[in-house]
Motif scaffolding. Sequence first.
Motif, PDB file in Angstrom:
ATOM      1  N   UNK A 150       0.811  -1.217   0.000  1.00 44.96           N
ATOM      2  CA  UNK A 150       0.000   0.000   0.000  1.00 44.96           C
ATOM      3  C   UNK A 150       0.847   1.271   0.000  1.00 44.96           C
ATOM      4  N   UNK A 151       2.163   1.122  -0.036  1.00 42.62           N
ATOM      5  CA  UNK A 151       3.012   2.312  -0.009  1.00 42.62           C
ATOM      6  C   UNK A 151       2.872   3.104  -1.304  1.00 42.62           C
ATOM      7  N   UNK A 152       3.440   4.303  -1.297  1.00 44.65           N
ATOM      8  CA  UNK A 152       3.441   5.122  -2.502  1.00 44.65           C
ATOM      9  C   UNK A 152       4.156   4.390  -3.640  1.00 44.65           C
ATOM     10  N   UNK A 153       3.694   4.635  -4.854  1.00 44.31           N
ATOM     11  CA  UNK A 153       4.401   4.118  -6.027  1.00 44.31           C
ATOM     12  C   UNK A 153       5.657   4.956  -6.226  1.00 44.31           C
ATOM     13  N   UNK A 154       6.777   4.281  -6.337  1.00 41.78           N
ATOM     14  CA  UNK A 154       8.057   4.988  -6.486  1.00 41.78           C
ATOM     15  C   UNK A 154       8.399   5.105  -7.973  1.00 41.78           C
ATOM     16  N   UNK A 155       8.383   6.336  -8.463  1.00 39.72           N
ATOM     17  CA  UNK A 155       8.733   6.632  -9.855  1.00 39.72           C
ATOM     18  C   UNK A 155      10.207   7.023  -9.937  1.00 39.72           C
ATOM     19  N   UNK A 156      10.876   6.551 -10.946  1.00 38.12           N
ATOM     20  CA  UNK A 156      12.254   6.961 -11.191  1.00 38.12           C
ATOM     21  C   UNK A 156      12.391   7.494 -12.607  1.00 38.12           C
ATOM     22  N   UNK A 157      12.690   8.778 -12.736  1.00 38.08           N
ATOM     23  CA  UNK A 157      12.890   9.388 -14.053  1.00 38.08           C
ATOM     24  C   UNK A 157      14.382   9.345 -14.385  1.00 38.08           C
ATOM     25  N   UNK A 195       9.702   1.463  -8.466  1.00 39.51           N
ATOM     26  CA  UNK A 195       8.672   0.587  -9.025  1.00 39.51           C
ATOM     27  C   UNK A 195       8.545   0.752 -10.540  1.00 39.51           C
ATOM     28  N   UNK A 196       8.562   2.001 -10.996  1.00 38.77           N
ATOM     29  CA  UNK A 196       8.402   2.299 -12.418  1.00 38.77           C
ATOM     30  C   UNK A 196       9.553   3.216 -12.833  1.00 38.77           C
ATOM     31  N   UNK A 197      10.425   2.692 -13.686  1.00 37.89           N
ATOM     32  CA  UNK A 197      11.558   3.467 -14.198  1.00 37.89           C
ATOM     33  C   UNK A 197      11.148   4.073 -15.527  1.00 37.89           C
ATOM     34  N   UNK A 198      11.236   5.390 -15.628  1.00 35.95           N
ATOM     35  CA  UNK A 198      10.720   6.123 -16.787  1.00 35.95           C
ATOM     36  C   UNK A 198      11.904   6.710 -17.549  1.00 35.95           C
ATOM     37  N   UNK A 199      12.158   6.165 -18.709  1.00 36.22           N
ATOM     38  CA  UNK A 199      13.295   6.613 -19.511  1.00 36.22           C
ATOM     39  C   UNK A 199      12.885   7.790 -20.389  1.00 36.22           C
ATOM     40  N   UNK A 200      13.655   8.887 -20.296  1.00 36.99           N
ATOM     41  CA  UNK A 200      13.354  10.110 -21.041  1.00 36.99           C
ATOM     42  C   UNK A 200      14.314  10.344 -22.216  1.00 36.99           C
ATOM     43  N   UNK A 201      15.092   9.332 -22.587  1.00 42.04           N
ATOM     44  CA  UNK A 201      16.118   9.529 -23.615  1.00 42.04           C
ATOM     45  C   UNK A 201      15.969   8.645 -24.845  1.00 42.04           C
ATOM     46  N   UNK A 202      15.583   7.382 -24.657  1.00 40.39           N
ATOM     47  CA  UNK A 202      15.511   6.487 -25.801  1.00 40.39           C
ATOM     48  C   UNK A 202      16.862   6.322 -26.459  1.00 40.39           C
ATOM     49  N   UNK A 203      16.917   6.601 -27.762  1.00 39.69           N
ATOM     50  CA  UNK A 203      18.167   6.508 -28.517  1.00 39.69           C
ATOM     51  C   UNK A 203      18.663   7.887 -28.946  1.00 39.69           C
ATOM     52  N   UNK A 204      18.362   8.915 -28.181  1.00 41.31           N
ATOM     53  CA  UNK A 204      18.872  10.242 -28.493  1.00 41.31           C
ATOM     54  C   UNK A 204      20.287  10.398 -27.934  1.00 41.31           C
ATOM     55  N   UNK A 205      20.879  11.549 -28.182  1.00 42.39           N
ATOM     56  CA  UNK A 205      22.302  11.783 -27.895  1.00 42.39           C
ATOM     57  C   UNK A 205      22.636  11.529 -26.426  1.00 42.39           C
ATOM     58  N   UNK A 206      23.685  10.750 -26.199  1.00 38.87           N
ATOM     59  CA  UNK A 206      24.205  10.435 -24.865  1.00 38.87           C
ATOM     60  C   UNK A 206      23.278   9.555 -24.027  1.00 38.87           C
ATOM     61  N   UNK A 207      22.370   8.856 -24.664  1.00 38.15           N
ATOM     62  CA  UNK A 207      21.492   7.952 -23.921  1.00 38.15           C
ATOM     63  C   UNK A 207      22.302   6.793 -23.330  1.00 38.15           C
ATOM     64  N   UNK A 242       0.854  -0.349 -12.562  1.00 33.69           N
ATOM     65  CA  UNK A 242       1.230  -0.982 -11.299  1.00 33.69           C
ATOM     66  C   UNK A 242       0.154  -1.964 -10.834  1.00 33.69           C
ATOM     67  N   UNK A 243      -1.083  -1.652 -11.090  1.00 30.93           N
ATOM     68  CA  UNK A 243      -2.165  -2.564 -10.717  1.00 30.93           C
ATOM     69  C   UNK A 243      -2.069  -3.868 -11.507  1.00 30.93           C
ATOM     70  N   UNK A 244      -1.785  -3.760 -12.800  1.00 25.58           N
ATOM     71  CA  UNK A 244      -1.632  -4.973 -13.603  1.00 25.58           C
ATOM     72  C   UNK A 244      -0.456  -5.795 -13.097  1.00 25.58           C
ATOM     73  N   UNK A 245       0.627  -5.148 -12.808  1.00 23.11           N
ATOM     74  CA  UNK A 245       1.801  -5.869 -12.325  1.00 23.11           C
ATOM     75  C   UNK A 245       1.506  -6.522 -10.974  1.00 23.11           C
ATOM     76  N   UNK A 246       0.827  -5.801 -10.107  1.00 18.65           N
ATOM     77  CA  UNK A 246       0.513  -6.334  -8.780  1.00 18.65           C
ATOM     78  C   UNK A 246      -0.418  -7.532  -8.857  1.00 18.65           C
ATOM     79  N   UNK A 247      -1.250  -7.561  -9.904  1.00 13.92           N
ATOM     80  CA  UNK A 247      -2.167  -8.679 -10.095  1.00 13.92           C
ATOM     81  C   UNK A 247      -1.540  -9.832 -10.863  1.00 13.92           C
ATOM     82  N   UNK A 248      -0.261  -9.690 -11.198  1.00 13.75           N
ATOM     83  CA  UNK A 248       0.421 -10.741 -11.938  1.00 13.75           C
ATOM     84  C   UNK A 248       0.117 -10.768 -13.421  1.00 13.75           C
TER      85      UNK A 248
END
Length: 452
Positions: A82-89, A162-174, A437-443
């Motif tokens: 039940x903790x907060x969802x931890x986002x990582x940008x 919990x959720x790692x959010x990539x902001x670079x893709x294949x752009x410069x210095x990714x 996160x709900x889908x992941x938590x439900x397997x």
Amino acid sequence: MRSPGRSRSMCEWDDFAGDATALERLLDTGGSGALPPFLLLSQPGVDGKDQRRCSELWTRDRRMAATAERTTLDFRFRAASERKIRLGYLSNDFHDHATALLLIETLEAHDRGRFCVNAYSYGADDGKAMRRRLVDTFDSFTDIAALSDSDAARAIHRDEVDILIDLKGFTFNARSGILMLRPAPLQVNYLGYPGTLGAELCDYIITDEYVTPRASAADYSESFAYMPNSYQPRGRAGPIGAKPLRASVGLPEQGVVFCCFNQAYKLTPEIFDVWCRLLDAAPGSVLWLLAAPMAEGNLRNEAWKRGVNGNRLVFAPDMGQGDHLARLQLADLVLDTAPYNAHTTASDALWAGVPIVTCSGSTFASRVAGSVLRAVGMPELITEDLDGYFDLASRLANDPAGLAAVRAKLARNRAGAALFDVPAYTRDLEGLFRSMWSRRSAGLPPALIGAE
């Protein structure tokens, strides 16, 4: 073979067809790491299937090597609670950069009662105000620039993201190597790269039903996470300065100002043909472009080749965001590039009150301007081919009353437009994160979410 990327940045088009053939040949050879996917985003005639194939070839050998390293790292993820969802940008661009300018107000608007919002930065500290603002915005700001991919992945895993959010893709210095190590149970492709990253890197791509229609799903390894309006965030903060005099920025006092402040690599001979036809059809008009020292001489020569005085191209120096938005108001009509559309430059223009004419294609990168136009209530400025693009732009340029009516509609729409509604956008984005996160938590495996 000469570098296609360098040729594109310099607008060296003498053998544009030959460069295209060379890119096709590289793709057809099937070599891993041979063809950077970013190059294909601006290449005419390339479809989403080609882009996915290129992305997966680009990372194939590194993904195979990462498999063994993932076994060694042996990351385990604790069960959902039940903790907060931890986002990582994750980004190289946490400073005065287009991505930060688009995203900052959304980051600030995140619901801290439900989410813990963390940054993992591997870019330089430029010492500017945006960097300080970003550091203050995140709940934690971790500089991983000096860490190896393995150590960076360990740091992300240790923080229980919990959720790692990539902001670079294949752009410069990714640093897509971090994603390959899978330090978080869910990984998301968002905002920085308008296309698929290919197999195994990300579970979802934040998108909308215009930029990636459901029929295009096979062109993406990621599941679609649909925003209800445009996928692109765009805030309102920061006043637009007073409109300067034309002469102060090198523009003539009279005549239509066509404008495109996209980077030079997005320009193609085909779109430049259309622009020169527009200049010819609107006597006294000029084309206002972003300064590109390595390309300016070539562009002037290309204009002369098409029967247009090269001096009708006016180049604008780089400026800070406030001054840039102020001068943008001098443009009469923004001309989009194809197949790689305006992204930040499109929403900047609309925020400054300047309409943009776009031509949508079949790929993510070629539909972004259409997405933001729809989100500001101006779909009539979207065309489906270059003939329609020319006809619409020419009609507006030669009909002052009609162009004034379009600008007036944009001015009316701006206040209530979904494109600029940061609180609503942020809640919608958070809704996607909660669904993931709900889908992941439900397997359950990743699947299309957010669709009506």
